[in-house]
Enzyme design. Structure first.
Site, short mmCIF file in Angstrom:
data_model
loop_
_atom_site.label_atom_id
_atom_site.label_comp_id
_atom_site.label_asym_id
_atom_site.label_seq_id
_atom_site.Cartn_x
_atom_site.Cartn_y
_atom_site.Cartn_z
N GLU A 120 0.92 -1.03 0.03
CA GLU A 120 0.32 0.07 -0.03
C GLU A 120 0.68 1.30 -0.15
O GLU A 120 2.27 1.08 0.15
CB GLU A 120 -0.95 -0.17 1.15
CG GLU A 120 -2.04 -1.19 1.09
CD GLU A 120 -2.87 -1.08 2.14
OE1 GLU A 120 -2.87 -0.26 3.11
OE2 GLU A 120 -3.90 -1.96 2.07
N HIS A 235 -9.26 10.19 2.72
CA HIS A 235 -9.05 9.03 1.73
C HIS A 235 -9.26 9.80 0.40
O HIS A 235 -10.38 10.25 0.16
CB HIS A 235 -9.98 7.78 1.98
CG HIS A 235 -9.20 6.64 1.47
ND1 HIS A 235 -8.97 6.45 0.19
CD2 HIS A 235 -8.28 5.68 2.01
CE1 HIS A 235 -8.54 5.27 -0.11
NE2 HIS A 235 -7.97 4.65 1.06
N ARG A 280 -1.17 9.46 1.65
CA ARG A 280 -2.49 9.88 1.50
C ARG A 280 -2.88 11.43 1.48
O ARG A 280 -3.73 11.82 0.57
CB ARG A 280 -3.50 9.33 2.28
CG ARG A 280 -3.64 7.59 2.29
CD ARG A 280 -4.34 7.32 3.32
NE ARG A 280 -4.83 5.65 3.04
CZ ARG A 280 -5.33 4.93 3.91
NH1 ARG A 280 -5.80 5.30 4.96
NH2 ARG A 280 -5.45 3.74 3.66
N HIS A 339 -11.85 9.99 6.52
CA HIS A 339 -11.66 8.76 6.66
C HIS A 339 -11.05 7.91 7.94
O HIS A 339 -11.45 7.11 8.59
CB HIS A 339 -10.84 7.90 5.54
CG HIS A 339 -10.40 6.60 5.69
ND1 HIS A 339 -11.35 5.87 5.27
CD2 HIS A 339 -9.27 5.89 5.69
CE1 HIS A 339 -10.95 4.52 5.55
NE2 HIS A 339 -9.65 4.49 5.60
N ARG A 374 -1.74 9.24 9.09
CA ARG A 374 -1.44 7.66 9.36
C ARG A 374 -0.90 7.04 8.08
O ARG A 374 -1.27 7.30 7.02
CB ARG A 374 -2.93 7.21 9.80
CG ARG A 374 -2.69 5.72 9.85
CD ARG A 374 -4.32 5.31 10.26
NE ARG A 374 -5.39 5.28 9.06
CZ ARG A 374 -5.77 4.58 8.30
NH1 ARG A 374 -5.25 3.24 8.30
NH2 ARG A 374 -6.49 4.68 7.34
#
Length: 516
Positions: A120, A235, A280, A339, A374
């Site tokens: 990811e 997100h 992100r 998110h 995060r």
């Protein structure tokens, strides 16, 4: 027939507020000590954990180690991670995966029985453990709920919502809850908040509608210190359609080669460092700005994973098809949505808050792992790891005498509807001072009142005050009037009374300038 226990018979037991991964893992780790779990919905029904399409990050591959995982975490956190806490969590992550597997979670494995590891964004190695492709959260919650229901020491009270934490001499004395059958007061000196995040405070969110910061409101009303509230992660790839909450199109899809394009087919982020697999916050800002410029944005998975999409991501495929798109053959429209919340109740390395007898675990807590942004798939693993620390701390704290409590008149059921437009407009992907001050003016009377919007407005107001105080852009917090990072990173800690006082300053009429 099993006899229902009265509130007096439950007196003194630890009370866990929340039925997601963090709450259930804490309850299981406390066994065989009797505990009470308050869940306002059936287990897993309104827990963000069950909605998680990504996975759990752990350094399990032959080319990986906790040091590399830590380095990626610190880089994503943009200078605000607590490196010591982050190191403890990433080192404990592999054992947490094993513990979940022992509890019955069926993770994806290869033909030799080894865990299949995915990639990811912002991870330097394949280290994401999945279950049922994109159904990791659902599978983990299935296993945990089953384990909880077969553990006799855990009493789950579904349909009860915690409305206030009760205090005596500044310490926890109980929990006031309410449900269809009326009010209930549980006397206890040990409470664990495991209530999830704040996405439900925004109009565009991938979180369950019931995740609107009620745990933060409980802690704030009890006088607890909250930290890093300004850092809300958006997100970048939520399915752009009329449904709310919005369906998430996992970052793992981009990890397997899908790209972002506009209506002309151009990869508008191709020249950005990391492109579609940048952090992100960077991807979300790039998408947001392209949308604001009048474009549409799509996730294009036709080449990769292409024809294998439905097999690799069955749940996402169903969601996209329900919205009228076949991701294997059509670009899917996306936009950013709230998110995850990096901020929360400030806790120490045992999960203790600043209020005696109050712990926090999972997304509602601010451990310092995530910093300003995060790293993907670090949230579920944080909840799984820190649940053990919290349980050990609770178990090591004397229950003390808990006097039976008469149920106080509970405040009305919280409703964030009046708050969502303000947070969505002024506390989204891009922020600036005038908008934040306007948000304070709108939220202050709601937060100071006793209506259904009171608790959601109090949380929103604290987020706005923290965002106004952070006069820089860092991680998920981007100020268009302060686009650069400050030289020295600092964390913002805040109590509700401080936030209300700060908001009142901006709410005062400003004196007119004298004419010359």
């Amino acid at each position: 027939m099993t006899r229902l226990l009265s509130a007096s018979e439950l007196s003194g037991r630890p009370v866990i507020v929340g039925g997601g991964l963090a709450g259930l893992m804490t309850a299981l780790r406390l066994a065989p000590e009797p505990v009470v779990v308050l869940a306002k919905a059936p287990l897993g029904a309104e827990a963000s954990s069950a909605w998680a399409q990504g996975g759990l990050a752990a350094s399990l591959g032959p080319d990986d180690d906790p040091g590399l995982h830590l380095a990626d975490t610190l880089a994503a956190g943009d200078g605000l991670c607590d490196a010591e806490v982050a190191g403890r969590i990433v080192r404990a992550a592999p054992a947490a995966i094993e513990a979940l597997a022992r509890l019955g979670a069926a993770f994806d494995r290869d033909d030799d029985g080894r865990l299949r590891l995915g990639l990811e964004a912002a991870h330097s190695r394949h280290r994401i453990v999945h279950a049922a492709g994109d159904g990791t959260g659902r599978e983990v919650m299935r296993a945990l709920a089953a384990a909880v229901r077969r553990t006799p020491s855990i009493l789950v009270l579904e349909g009860l919502e915690a409305r206030r934490l009760l205090l005596k001499d500044g310490a926890i004395a109980g929990v006031a809850a309410a449900g269809p059958a009326g009010a209930l007061a549980l006397a206890t000196r040990r409470v664990v908040l495991a209530t999830g995040g704040v996405g439900g405070l925004f109009q565009d969110s991938t979180n369950p509608a019931g995740s609107f910061g009620q745990g933060l409101a409980l802690a704030a009303r009890a006088g607890a210190v909250l930290a890093d509230l300004e850092f809300v992660q958006f997100h970048p790839t939520a399915l752009d359609g009329p449904a709310r909450p919005m369906a998430l199109v996992s970052e793992a899809v981009r990890g397997e080669g899908a790209v972002l394009v506009d209506e002309t087919g151009r990869r508008f982020l191709a020249d950005m460092p990391g492109a579609e697999l940048a952090t992100r916050d960077a991807v979300a800002r790039g998408v947001w700005r392209h949308l604001a410029a009048g474009h549409r944005v799509f996730l294009d998975a036709r080449q990769r994973p292409g024809a294998d999409f439905a097999e690799r991501f069955p749940a996402i495929s169903v969601l996209c098809r329900a919205a009228g798109f076949d991701p294997a053959t059509q670009p899917v429209p996306i936009r950013p949505a709230a998110h995850y919340h990096m901020g929360g109740v400030a806790v120490d390395d045992e999960g203790r808050s600043s209020v005696a007898g109050l712990w926090a675990c999972g997304e509602v807590a601010c451990t310092g792992l995530h910093g300003a942004n995060r790293l993907a798939s670090n949230s579920l693993i944080e909840a799984a790891v820190s649940a053990g620390w919290v349980a050990d701390s609770v178990a090591g704290t004397a229950a003390g005498g808990a006097a039976p409590l008469a149920p106080p008149a509970p405040p009305p059921a919280p409703d964030p509807a009046a708050v969502r437009p303000t947070l969505s407009r002024h506390l989204g992907v891009l922020r600036e001072a005038a908008g934040l001050e306007a948000a304070l003016a709108t939220l202050l009377p709601l937060a100071a009142g006793d209506g259904p919007a009171g608790d959601p407005a109090a949380v929103g107001l604290m987020i706005a005050v923290a965002a106004l105080r952070r006069t820089e852009s860092r991680g998920a917090h981007h100020r268009t009037d302060f686009p650069c990072r400050a030289a020295e990173p600092r964390r913002i800690r805040l109590r509700l009374d401080e936030a209300l006082a700060a908001a009142r300053v901006f709410d005062r009429p400003q004196p007119l300038a004298r004419s010359a």
